[in-house]
Design a protein around this motif. Structure first.
Motif, PDB file in Angstrom:
ATOM      1  N   GLN A   1      56.160  31.048  46.013  1.00  0.00           N
ATOM      2  CA  GLN A   1      55.144  30.801  44.996  1.00  0.00           C
ATOM      3  C   GLN A   1      53.813  31.407  45.401  1.00  0.00           C
ATOM      4  OE1 GLN A   1      55.674  29.665  42.120  1.00  0.00           O
ATOM      5  NE2 GLN A   1      53.660  29.177  41.293  1.00  0.00           N
ATOM      6  N   TRP A   2      53.485  31.342  46.687  1.00  0.00           N
ATOM      7  CA  TRP A   2      52.236  31.950  47.161  1.00  0.00           C
ATOM      8  C   TRP A   2      52.239  33.460  46.937  1.00  0.00           C
ATOM      9  CZ3 TRP A   2      52.498  28.909  52.398  1.00  0.00           C
ATOM     10  CH2 TRP A   2      52.054  27.604  52.188  1.00  0.00           C
ATOM     11  N   VAL A   3      53.377  34.084  47.195  1.00  0.00           N
ATOM     12  CA  VAL A   3      53.477  35.531  46.976  1.00  0.00           C
ATOM     13  C   VAL A   3      53.303  35.851  45.495  1.00  0.00           C
ATOM     14  CG1 VAL A   3      54.981  37.548  47.159  1.00  0.00           C
ATOM     15  CG2 VAL A   3      54.950  35.859  48.996  1.00  0.00           C
ATOM     16  N   LYS A   4      53.968  35.095  44.637  1.00  0.00           N
ATOM     17  CA  LYS A   4      53.875  35.317  43.187  1.00  0.00           C
ATOM     18  C   LYS A   4      52.448  35.107  42.689  1.00  0.00           C
ATOM     19  CE  LYS A   4      58.657  33.862  42.257  1.00  0.00           C
ATOM     20  NZ  LYS A   4      59.518  32.820  41.616  1.00  0.00           N
ATOM     21  N   LEU A   5      51.805  34.034  43.177  1.00  0.00           N
ATOM     22  CA  LEU A   5      50.433  33.758  42.759  1.00  0.00           C
ATOM     23  C   LEU A   5      49.482  34.856  43.220  1.00  0.00           C
ATOM     24  CD1 LEU A   5      50.223  29.918  43.428  1.00  0.00           C
ATOM     25  CD2 LEU A   5      50.041  31.047  41.211  1.00  0.00           C
TER      26      LEU A   5
ATOM     27  N   ALA B   1      39.854  33.185  44.638  1.00  0.00           N
ATOM     28  CA  ALA B   1      39.610  31.938  43.910  1.00  0.00           C
ATOM     29  C   ALA B   1      38.905  32.214  42.589  1.00  0.00           C
ATOM     30  CB  ALA B   1      38.776  30.992  44.775  1.00  0.00           C
ATOM     31  N   GLU B   2      37.947  33.132  42.607  1.00  0.00           N
ATOM     32  CA  GLU B   2      37.251  33.497  41.374  1.00  0.00           C
ATOM     33  C   GLU B   2      38.215  34.110  40.373  1.00  0.00           C
ATOM     34  OE1 GLU B   2      33.550  33.539  40.603  1.00  0.00           O
ATOM     35  OE2 GLU B   2      33.982  31.840  41.918  1.00  0.00           O
ATOM     36  N   ALA B   3      39.027  35.051  40.846  1.00  0.00           N
ATOM     37  CA  ALA B   3      39.971  35.735  39.950  1.00  0.00           C
ATOM     38  C   ALA B   3      41.011  34.766  39.399  1.00  0.00           C
ATOM     39  CB  ALA B   3      40.652  36.876  40.684  1.00  0.00           C
ATOM     40  N   SER B   4      41.480  33.829  40.232  1.00  0.00           N
ATOM     41  CA  SER B   4      42.497  32.875  39.773  1.00  0.00           C
ATOM     42  C   SER B   4      41.948  31.928  38.717  1.00  0.00           C
ATOM     43  CB  SER B   4      43.038  32.061  40.962  1.00  0.00           C
ATOM     44  OG  SER B   4      42.062  31.153  41.436  1.00  0.00           O
ATOM     45  N   SER B   5      40.624  31.773  38.683  1.00  0.00           N
ATOM     46  CA  SER B   5      39.987  30.911  37.682  1.00  0.00           C
ATOM     47  C   SER B   5      39.551  31.691  36.454  1.00  0.00           C
ATOM     48  CB  SER B   5      38.769  30.203  38.299  1.00  0.00           C
ATOM     49  OG  SER B   5      39.164  29.378  39.366  1.00  0.00           O
ATOM     50  N   GLY B   6      39.909  32.976  36.418  1.00  0.00           N
ATOM     51  CA  GLY B   6      39.583  33.790  35.250  1.00  0.00           C
ATOM     52  C   GLY B   6      38.205  34.413  35.291  1.00  0.00           C
ATOM     53  N   ARG B   7      37.543  34.353  36.438  1.00  0.00           N
ATOM     54  CA  ARG B   7      36.216  34.945  36.561  1.00  0.00           C
ATOM     55  C   ARG B   7      36.293  36.283  37.299  1.00  0.00           C
ATOM     56  NH1 ARG B   7      35.267  29.419  37.612  1.00  0.00           N
ATOM     57  NH2 ARG B   7      35.427  29.749  39.857  1.00  0.00           N
ATOM     58  N   PHE B   8      35.334  37.149  37.016  1.00  0.00           N
ATOM     59  CA  PHE B   8      35.281  38.463  37.665  1.00  0.00           C
ATOM     60  C   PHE B   8      34.573  38.330  39.009  1.00  0.00           C
ATOM     61  CE2 PHE B   8      33.487  42.591  38.663  1.00  0.00           C
ATOM     62  CZ  PHE B   8      34.533  43.456  38.371  1.00  0.00           C
ATOM     63  N   PRO B   9      35.257  38.633  40.118  1.00  0.00           N
ATOM     64  CA  PRO B   9      34.608  38.505  41.433  1.00  0.00           C
ATOM     65  C   PRO B   9      33.607  39.632  41.681  1.00  0.00           C
ATOM     66  CG  PRO B   9      36.842  39.376  41.680  1.00  0.00           C
ATOM     67  CD  PRO B   9      36.676  39.065  40.226  1.00  0.00           C
TER      68      PRO B   9
END
Length: 261
Positions: free
Chosen positions: A13-17, A70-78
């Protein structure tokens, strides 16, 4: 802050995420990784102190790349400033991150020195004589001696930054977390090796068909760098799911969605 034990299948799951998050912001995350590499390369050119300064930045840079994930996973542009996250969380945590950097630098110097002392130039010389530069005994031994550092610093920068753990305790908790979640990390590591091998084989095969060995090598270098950037994106999830904030302490956990298997 509490340790969270996850099943071995979480490694996949970590790899997929990591892959999914990377492809949400591929240009930004690749650019940030290249920016970090460029900064380290420039700093390493400084005579005498360069390599040590570069090593001191490793924990802070690791945290910066995790914060970008973390930013990208929350839909924000890092943004590029996310790489400075370790030094924007207050003086105390910035100082703690520098202490981590000093410990990492000392450990790296010890590992490199010990590897050189044990093997010397014999390994490199033998490899050169056999015209097989990829088989370098000294380099392999040094990498092996760095393994304890990898375990100690796997979670340490994030623990310091997001949970306010002291540098020494963060190293201890990182080791404990890695061993308690060894199954998931083993699956995670094997899965990434398979990804690297599969994509490397595919890309090199295409390169050989298009123009021979020279073309294959020319496209393999950027491919490997992009894969490493993708791997670095997945590091955030190994931390996020290995620890959870203790509400009683009031410590803030990492940003992003909460998901603990």
């Amino acid at each position: 802050m509490k340790l969270n034990i996850v099943p071995a299948r979480t490694g996949l799951q970590w790899v997929k995420l990591g892959m999914r998050t990377f492809f949400r912001q591929p240009l930004a995350l690749t650019g940030l990784f290249f920016m970090y590499m460029a900064v380290v390369l420039v700093i390493s050119q400084i005579p005498v102190l360069g390599p040590m300064l570069g090593a001191m930045l490793v924990p802070a840079a690791t945290l910066g790349l995790m914060a970008a994930s973390a930013e990208a996973s929350s839909g924000r542009f890092p943004m590029p400033t996310v790489l400075l996250s370790a030094f924007r969380a207050g003086r105390q945590r910035a100082r703690a991150m520098l202490v981590l950097g000093a410990i990492y630098t000392a450990g790296s110097l010890v590992a490199t020195g010990l590897g050189t002392l044990l093997v010397g130039d014999a390994g490199s010389g033998a490899a050169a004589d056999a015209q097989m530069p990829e088989v370098d005994t000294r380099t392999l031994l040094i990498l092996l001696l760095h393994s304890p550092l990898v375990v100690m610093f796997w979670h340490a920068p994030a623990l310091v930054h997001w949970h306010g753990v002291t540098p020494v305790k963060s190293l201890f908790f990182s080791v404990v977390a890695c061993f308690r979640n060894f199954g998931a990390l083993a699956v995670y590591g094997v899965a990434w090796v398979m990804v690297f091998v599969a994509i490397g084989f595919l890309v090199s095969s295409v390169g050989l068909m298009l123009g021979g060995l020279a073309v294959a090598r020319s496209i393999m270098v950027p491919t490997v760098l992009i894969l490493v950037a993708m791997f670095s994106t997945s590091l955030y999830f190994t931390f996020r799911d290995s620890f959870r904030a203790d509400d009683a302490t009031g410590e803030a956990g990492p940003p992003g969605e909460e998901s603990h298997p």
